[in-house]
Design an enzyme around this catalytic site. Sequence first.
Site, PDB file in Angstrom:
ATOM      1  N   HIS A 165      13.200   0.600   8.845  1.00  0.00           N
ATOM      2  CA  HIS A 165      13.888   1.477   9.794  1.00  0.00           C
ATOM      3  C   HIS A 165      14.987   2.311   9.142  1.00  0.00           C
ATOM      4  CE1 HIS A 165      11.335  -0.037  12.748  1.00  0.00           C
ATOM      5  NE2 HIS A 165      12.042   0.353  13.793  1.00  0.00           N
ATOM      6  N   ASP A 199      22.577  -2.183  18.238  1.00  0.00           N
ATOM      7  CA  ASP A 199      22.102  -1.754  19.564  1.00  0.00           C
ATOM      8  C   ASP A 199      20.615  -2.050  19.714  1.00  0.00           C
ATOM      9  OD1 ASP A 199      24.589  -0.767  19.995  1.00  0.00           O
ATOM     10  OD2 ASP A 199      24.067   1.309  19.527  1.00  0.00           O
ATOM     11  N   GLU A 205      31.470   0.608  23.784  1.00  0.00           N
ATOM     12  CA  GLU A 205      30.836   1.704  23.038  1.00  0.00           C
ATOM     13  C   GLU A 205      31.115   2.997  23.793  1.00  0.00           C
ATOM     14  OE1 GLU A 205      26.898   1.815  21.587  1.00  0.00           O
ATOM     15  OE2 GLU A 205      27.028  -0.137  20.585  1.00  0.00           O
TER      16      GLU A 205
HETATM   17  P1  FAD Z   1      14.884  -1.471   5.788  1.00  0.00           P
HETATM   18  O1  FAD Z   1      14.993  -0.082   6.244  1.00  0.00           O
HETATM   19  O2  FAD Z   1      13.538  -2.010   5.563  1.00  0.00           O
HETATM   20  O3  FAD Z   1      15.778  -1.686   4.476  1.00  0.00           O
HETATM   21  C1  FAD Z   1      17.069  -1.144   4.366  1.00  0.00           C
HETATM   22  C2  FAD Z   1      17.644  -1.422   2.965  1.00  0.00           C
HETATM   23  O4  FAD Z   1      17.919  -2.804   2.837  1.00  0.00           O
HETATM   24  C3  FAD Z   1      16.696  -1.072   1.835  1.00  0.00           C
HETATM   25  O5  FAD Z   1      17.436  -0.655   0.720  1.00  0.00           O
HETATM   26  C4  FAD Z   1      16.014  -2.380   1.535  1.00  0.00           C
HETATM   27  O6  FAD Z   1      15.548  -2.452   0.208  1.00  0.00           O
HETATM   28  C5  FAD Z   1      17.135  -3.376   1.801  1.00  0.00           C
HETATM   29  N1  FAD Z   1      16.645  -4.657   2.296  1.00  0.00           N
HETATM   30  C6  FAD Z   1      15.806  -4.889   3.318  1.00  0.00           C
HETATM   31  N2  FAD Z   1      15.635  -6.207   3.480  1.00  0.00           N
HETATM   32  C7  FAD Z   1      16.375  -6.815   2.532  1.00  0.00           C
HETATM   33  C8  FAD Z   1      16.615  -8.159   2.175  1.00  0.00           C
HETATM   34  N3  FAD Z   1      16.048  -9.172   2.814  1.00  0.00           N
HETATM   35  N4  FAD Z   1      17.448  -8.412   1.136  1.00  0.00           N
HETATM   36  C9  FAD Z   1      18.044  -7.401   0.464  1.00  0.00           C
HETATM   37  N5  FAD Z   1      17.847  -6.112   0.754  1.00  0.00           N
HETATM   38  C10 FAD Z   1      17.026  -5.828   1.774  1.00  0.00           C
HETATM   39  N6  FAD Z   1      22.319   0.040  12.505  1.00  0.00           N
HETATM   40  C11 FAD Z   1      23.427  -0.503  13.039  1.00  0.00           C
HETATM   41  O7  FAD Z   1      24.309  -0.961  12.319  1.00  0.00           O
HETATM   42  N7  FAD Z   1      23.593  -0.551  14.389  1.00  0.00           N
HETATM   43  C12 FAD Z   1      22.641  -0.108  15.252  1.00  0.00           C
HETATM   44  O8  FAD Z   1      22.829  -0.190  16.448  1.00  0.00           O
HETATM   45  C13 FAD Z   1      21.449   0.442  14.707  1.00  0.00           C
HETATM   46  N8  FAD Z   1      20.472   0.871  15.508  1.00  0.00           N
HETATM   47  C14 FAD Z   1      19.336   1.397  14.978  1.00  0.00           C
HETATM   48  C15 FAD Z   1      18.324   1.824  15.821  1.00  0.00           C
HETATM   49  C16 FAD Z   1      17.158   2.352  15.312  1.00  0.00           C
HETATM   50  C17 FAD Z   1      16.076   2.790  16.256  1.00  0.00           C
HETATM   51  C18 FAD Z   1      17.019   2.487  13.911  1.00  0.00           C
HETATM   52  C19 FAD Z   1      15.790   3.098  13.350  1.00  0.00           C
HETATM   53  C20 FAD Z   1      18.021   2.087  13.059  1.00  0.00           C
HETATM   54  C21 FAD Z   1      19.187   1.533  13.573  1.00  0.00           C
HETATM   55  N9  FAD Z   1      20.223   1.068  12.756  1.00  0.00           N
HETATM   56  C22 FAD Z   1      21.345   0.521  13.310  1.00  0.00           C
HETATM   57  C23 FAD Z   1      20.151   1.215  11.299  1.00  0.00           C
HETATM   58  C24 FAD Z   1      19.617  -0.055  10.637  1.00  0.00           C
HETATM   59  O9  FAD Z   1      20.618  -1.043  10.614  1.00  0.00           O
HETATM   60  C25 FAD Z   1      19.240   0.225   9.193  1.00  0.00           C
HETATM   61  O10 FAD Z   1      18.339   1.269   9.130  1.00  0.00           O
HETATM   62  C26 FAD Z   1      18.651  -1.008   8.546  1.00  0.00           C
HETATM   63  O11 FAD Z   1      18.541  -0.801   7.173  1.00  0.00           O
HETATM   64  C27 FAD Z   1      17.270  -1.207   9.112  1.00  0.00           C
HETATM   65  O12 FAD Z   1      16.844  -2.492   8.893  1.00  0.00           O
HETATM   66  P2  FAD Z   1      15.395  -2.740   8.335  1.00  0.00           P
HETATM   67  O13 FAD Z   1      15.231  -4.182   8.511  1.00  0.00           O
HETATM   68  O14 FAD Z   1      14.364  -1.859   8.891  1.00  0.00           O
HETATM   69  O15 FAD Z   1      15.684  -2.408   6.797  1.00  0.00           O
END
Ligand code: FAD
Length: 507
Positions: free
Chosen positions: A83, A146, A259
């Site tokens: 994400h 969120d 918020e």
């Molecule tokens: P990914 O996008 O898969 O990874 C993000 C980064 O972390 C990459 O560099 C990856 O290599 C690294 N990573 C992933 N897993 C691990 C692991 N286990 N160990 C070490 N590194 C790792 N953020 C907020 O703070 N608050 C919100 O309310 C919020 N709402 C969101 C709503 C939506 C619809 C979206 C798309 C994003 C939102 N985000 C929010 C942002 C979100 O926190 C970040 O995009 C986060 O990185 C997404 O998590 P993911 O698990 O998909 O990680």
Amino acid sequence: MIAYLEHFVHGNDTESPPNDDVSSLQSSFHFAPNSIASKDFGGMKSSTPLAVLRPYTTADVVKAVKAAATTTNLTVAARGNGHSINGQAMAEKGLVLDMRATAEEPFQLLYVDGVPHVDVSGGALWEEVLKRCVSNFKLVPRSWTDYLGLTVGGTLSNAGVSGQTFRYGPQTANVTELEVVTGKGDSFVCNENQNSELFFASLGGLGQFGVITRARIVLQQAPDMVRWMRVIYSEFEDYTKDAEWLVTLPEGDGFDYVEGFVVANNDDPCNGWPTIPMGSNQIFNPVCLPSSAGPVLYCLELALHYRKTARSSEVNTKVDRLLGGLRFVEGIKFEDDVKYMDFLLRVKRVEEDAKAKGIWDAPHPWLNMFVSKTDIADFDREVFKKILKHGVGGPILVYPLLRSKWDDRHSVVVPDSNIFYIIALLRFIPPPPKGPPTDKLVAQNNAIIQLCYNKGFDFKLYLPHYTSQENWMRHFGDKWTRFVQRKQNFDPLAILAPGQKIFSRNQ
Ligand code: FAD
């Protein structure tokens, strides 16, 4: 697939001797299709990994990282739920670890000094953590995002921010222990006292220092119900004064969630008044708005937790007392009583709706930043009231956070002032040609960032995305030296999280 991997690892790397780690990688991993890791939620970047591996255990992660370390060129990206917006979880020609494969285990309740905690996998979604914690223990984490379709490891690598952050700090401040596999392929249990440097580095560390395979999260009793409210402001000064007052009230005296967001002061269905009511049975009536109202309005979103057994008069009294101290536009107030779980899963309903409209899988040129309280009025004047006065086709969040709740030892950087605001431009727009060209929206984001630099605002990007080391140095400021030192200690070959584009793979 296996033959391809063999060719790449050895064929492109004639110097490195064949080794057992690489062959064991080939024979002992499940592979996922490359396509799952070639895109992310941003929909603006694509990459072709060498292979996507499904690690089921920490030992699998160790094996993959060690295998990459024996080559001269392979990188490893942990992918949470993909994400990210700007390819941060991608690894061009590298190995992507689909961390969702680890989601099931561990899942264990334990008490540390009488405080309940749960051990969960780095690949678990927060939504899964919520559901399992409520149904198994009637306990829940204190700090959320969120949207809960994000992994524990993904948000802990950034911060994890929502309406509870003012009270408990970001998610990174609600974790007392991690298990991390470093870029050297060593696995460590780390906390404040044991391998503490790795613990602090990993929290907000953008995946640079290790792969988080387990996190120990602080829990609290699960509330049953939530009184969920929205009130409107025409004046930004009133809005910020009230929001800042609310986030500085002592625990127990204030709301449990604070918020807020900006809307266009018109009847645009995607950007204006119709986006404020929480349900289809509520209607925004603009008659009450003062004639002095400008191009945008501000909506404070609040929630109070309560137990099913609480008398409604008690809840009403507390809400009335708190709302009585606020300066919102009289006559415009929305409220609803919802189950706690439904409240936390509210964005899931947005997801379903957006999927139906075809805007969930469209490009998302989002911008997230933290702006100091000292510059927020100027930001409002220049950005909300001018550049974004027609909206962004989705929520524009703006609400205050307290710096004291952020741990300076963690890798994440925030502005210097005691109070800073999170700003999030969450654009949901149909893909071109129906919607505007994505490049144009990215250019608008860049213009906002540039304006902040030009005006000398105290700000930091959240979920940062830079492509030059010069910009990363500026981002981390006086924490850059520490960041580099940590990289040298825990991932000296710069194998991990190449999609962040901070360091290049060393031989
Ligand atoms: P990914 O996008 O898969 O990874 C993000 C980064 O972390 C990459 O560099 C990856 O290599 C690294 N990573 C992933 N897993 C691990 C692991 N286990 N160990 C070490 N590194 C790792 N953020 C907020 O703070 N608050 C919100 O309310 C919020 N709402 C969101 C709503 C939506 C619809 C979206 C798309 C994003 C939102 N985000 C929010 C942002 C979100 O926190 C970040 O995009 C986060 O990185 C997404 O998590 P993911 O698990 O998909 O990680």
